[in-house]
Write an enzyme that holds these catalytic residues in place. Structure first.
Site, PDB file in Angstrom:
ATOM      1  N   ILE A 297       0.835  -1.212   0.000  1.00 27.66           N
ATOM      2  CA  ILE A 297       0.000   0.000   0.000  1.00 27.66           C
ATOM      3  C   ILE A 297       0.869   1.262   0.000  1.00 27.66           C
ATOM      4  CG2 ILE A 297      -2.102  -0.942   1.025  1.00 27.66           C
ATOM      5  CD1 ILE A 297      -0.945   0.004   3.764  1.00 27.66           C
ATOM      6  N   PRO A 298       1.651   1.480  -1.060  1.00 28.56           N
ATOM      7  CA  PRO A 298       2.482   2.688  -1.093  1.00 28.56           C
ATOM      8  C   PRO A 298       1.596   3.939  -0.987  1.00 28.56           C
ATOM      9  CG  PRO A 298       2.330   1.698  -3.282  1.00 28.56           C
ATOM     10  CD  PRO A 298       1.740   0.715  -2.316  1.00 28.56           C
ATOM     11  N   HIS A 299       2.019   4.895  -0.165  1.00 30.07           N
ATOM     12  CA  HIS A 299       1.201   6.101  -0.024  1.00 30.07           C
ATOM     13  C   HIS A 299       2.056   7.275   0.409  1.00 30.07           C
ATOM     14  CE1 HIS A 299       1.230   4.069   3.926  1.00 30.07           C
ATOM     15  NE2 HIS A 299       1.280   5.297   4.417  1.00 30.07           N
ATOM     16  N   GLY A 300       1.490   8.460   0.312  1.00 21.56           N
ATOM     17  CA  GLY A 300       2.235   9.649   0.722  1.00 21.56           C
ATOM     18  C   GLY A 300       1.294  10.804   0.962  1.00 21.56           C
TER      19      GLY A 300
ATOM     20  N   GLU B 289       1.599   5.004  11.380  1.00 19.97           N
ATOM     21  CA  GLU B 289       1.953   6.216  10.628  1.00 19.97           C
ATOM     22  C   GLU B 289       2.477   7.306  11.567  1.00 19.97           C
ATOM     23  OE1 GLU B 289       2.167   6.571   7.313  1.00 19.97           O
ATOM     24  OE2 GLU B 289       1.544   4.476   7.146  1.00 19.97           O
TER      25      GLU B 289
END
Lengths: 151, 530
Positions: free
Chosen positions: A68-71, B496
């Site tokens: 789940i690559p994210h930014g 996160e």
């Protein structure tokens, strides 16, 4: 959470070409750009940077072939997402060492609030079901993927 | 006016000191300290003594209401504030989710308490008949649970999200509503009786219909228009102004309800309840916090001051029995329905105990009875005694009943689900508390409603739709509890945030001008020559 609000057929790719992690990420960002979710090359470069930066901190390759690559970047106004497959698998540095085959990418605005992490969590949970994974990997059209994920 | 100022001076100081002594040294809820300060400094005790050269501070009025109307006015404003806040804090979403068991527990507790209270009054000949004002008031006084104290214990024990916790909180919403509607009915009946009139069943029916009708109509209008009203108010762009206007509306509604023959606190509660569903509800609560801290101790203290010890003596035994009945009524009235609905005996006991504390509503109701002449000093004293005893007894028993054992039966409903707790240990308390507040902010950024359970409790309750998380900090560890169904969301958010934190630490290390910054801070400060 309604996935159809974020995902559409033009942000789903069933057959990625690249064989490397960086290549996969770039291809998916291109997909978002082709769908009009990323405005221009400058924004694309920035999107690529934040996603790779996040991967550098810790790979988003999870178990069972999901990544789940994210930014986060203010180059997007709302959460944008893409789903792509590489059926033969790619080494994504995943938690269980397995090659990754199903990719979910999100870009979310840095300074605007919204259920961004929650989206990733929800979609990952759906993909945790082996039956869902199998059906997605066997999908013939992007519409099928959309149907499976939003059912 | 000079006397009022001096009276308030003594009340502010005594109430707060009393609260401090009780909560810090005796580990008893501080409201009891405030109430007991009132007993001590009131016109029937120290306050009634004639200090040579200065006179009497609280001279008594010769009336049933032993304090001056001005001072009673302060207590009344405080009671409006209390009920406005209690409406504002109501969680209608939670109530809707657990409405079945919430209604059963709430209604059970109210019915058994009302009948128990009124029956005790008749049995001890404190009231001539079941329908006399004294019996009716003693019935209503024992209905309303003060859930604040229970909520505090649930938060301490991290049981806010447990099946027992949510059931108590849901039932307390209904309990408040029913108690206040009952008050309206009883006030109306007593008014007729005190004026010498006779009340038949037709009158009772008419009064009930009026009270319930008013209640439903105003609550419905309030809930429907609250969002529109607040969206207009938000254009003022100042939470201070919005809060003042909202409190003004509560006072206005209180006045209207009183004019309609109901009671002030009903209007205050309805206004709070209507606003509870808006997004400014939490901000208004925060804004009112200072006023709450100042005024509410005055309320409890003044209520204590109204207790006439001489008149209390003959009814001490009654007061004790009334208190025991009040405890038993909630244990049975709330515990039994809970036991019949998926809870085991332990769970039912916890719910019953959680509903035992009576507080502000009981005192307000008793105060209304006293000020309208519907009840006399003996009954008022018994009511205060019951409030004291239930609030004193319930917390330790409730805290003790929460151990590792489950309170639900095996065939658990899907809504009564398992809670997962994720615990993270950090190298120091400072880092843990930094992480604690960062996480609260992250949840806000994800558009969760995050609120702190109290100013001195390191616990946040975090909600969105049917997701309820609890975030707590204890020393150098931070814990996040989540229903098993949403554990993944909790884990993603923690991960996160941890990564962001790691980045922050690294970028701080990398600050190349850090040394320069440090020495710049002291440069020129300590270089004075002679």
């Amino acid at each position: 959470m309604n996935l159809r609000k974020v995902l559409s057929v033009d942000t789903i790719a069933l057959d990625l070409k690249s064989d490397t992690k960086d290549g996969i990420i770039e291809e998916m960002i291109d997909l978002l750009m082709a769908a009009g979710k990323i405005r221009d090359l400058k924004d694309k470069k920035e999107a690529l940077r934040v996603v790779l930066e996040r991967e550098r901190k810790m790979s988003t390759g999870m178990q069972n072939g999901i990544a789940i690559p994210h930014g986060k970047t203010d180059r997007v106004d709302n959460l944008v997402a893409a789903v792509a497959l590489k059926k033969s698998g790619v080494d994504f540095g995943s938690l269980d060492g397995q090659p990754s085959r199903i990719f979910v990418m999100t870009l979310s605005p840095d300074t605007r609030t919204g259920p961004h992490i929650q989206f990733l969590a929800e979609i990952s949970r759906q993909l945790n079901d082996p039956a869902v994974r199998d059906r997605i990997l066997q999908a013939e059209r992007p519409e099928d993927v959309l149907d499976i994920l939003s059912s | 006016m000079l006397r009022l100022v001096l009276q308030l001076a003594v009340i502010f100081i005594a109430a707060r000191l009393g609260g401090f002594v009780f909560s810090r040294w005796l580990k008893i809820p501080s409201v009891l300290g405030e109430l007991c300060s009132g007993l001590l400094i009131g016109p029937y005790a120290l306050g009634g003594m004639n200090i040579r050269g200065l006179g009497t501070l609280f001279p008594g009025t010769g009336d049933v209401l032993a304090v001056s109307p001005e001072l009673y006015g302060f207590a009344t404003i405080a009671s409006i504030l209390l009920l406005f806040l209690s409406g504002l804090e109501s969680d209608l979403t939670l109530f809707a989710r657990y409405s079945t068991v919430g209604i059963a527990v709430g209604v059970g507790g109210v019915i058994v308490s009302f009948i128990g209270g009124a029956w005790a009054a008749v049995l001890f000949r404190v009231a001539p008949s079941f329908s006399s004002p004294a019996a009716l008031f003693l019935g209503v006084v024992s209905t309303a649970t003060s859930v604040g104290i229970t909520a505090r214990i649930l938060a301490d024990k991290r049981k806010m999200d447990s099946p027992e916790g949510v059931t108590i909180l849901a039932a307390a919403v209904l309990d408040d509503v029913l108690g206040i509607v009952l008050l309206a009915v009883v006030v109306a009946i007593s008014r007729i009786q005190t004026a010498g009139g006779h009340v038949d069943w037709g009158d009772v029916g008419r009064i009930c219909a009026k009270a319930v009708g008013f209640w439903i109509v105003f609550t419905a209008i309030g809930l429907l228009s609250a969002r529109r009203i607040t969206s207009v108010l938000k254009r003022l762009r100042s939470m201070e102004i919005i809060t003042s206007i909202a409190f003004g509306l509560a006072l206005l509604m209180a006045g209207l309800m009183e004019m309609a023959g109901l009671a002030l606190i009903i209007g205050a509660y309805v206004t709070g309840l209507a606003l509870s569903r808006t997004d400014v509800a939490h901000a208004i609560q925060n804004q009112l916090h200072g006023m709450y801290n100042m005024l509410v101790p005055v309320f409890f203290c003044v209520m204590g001051m109204l207790v006439n010890f001489a008149e209390l003596k003959p009814v001490i035994l009654f007061g004790l029995v009334y208190s025991i009945i009040a405890v038993a009524a909630k244990l049975i009235g709330c515990g039994l329905p809970a036991f019949l609905m998926n809870f085991n005996r332990l769970g039912a006991k916890r719910i019953g105990l959680g509903m035992v504390p009576r507080g502000e509503v009981a005192l307000i109701v008793a105060g209304i009875g006293l000020s309208t002449g519907s009840i006399q000093h003996d009954v008022f004293g018994a009511a205060v005694m019951m409030t004291l005893l239930t609030t004193l007894l319930a917390p330790p028993l409730l805290a003790h009943s929460f151990d590792h054992r489950s309170g639900v039966r095996h065939r658990a409903e899907p809504s009564m689900e398992e809670i997962k707790t994720i615990s993270l240990d950090f190298p120091s308390t400072d880092i843990a508390s930094f992480m604690f507040s960062r996480l609260a902010q992250t949840f806000r950024n994800e558009e969760f409603f995050v609120y702190r359970l109290g100013p001195d409790v390191q616990t946040y309750q975090i909600r969105k739709d049917d997701m309820v998380f609890t975030l707590t900090q204890e020393g150098d560890s931070v814990q996040l509890s989540a229903p098993a169904k949403y554990e993944h969301v909790a884990r993603f958010i923690l991960l996160e945030e941890l990564l962001t934190m790691q980045d922050l630490a690294k970028s701080f290390e990398r600050m190349h001008n850090l040394d320069g910054m440090k020495s710049d801070l002291l440069k020129g400060v300590f270089d004075a020559d002679e």
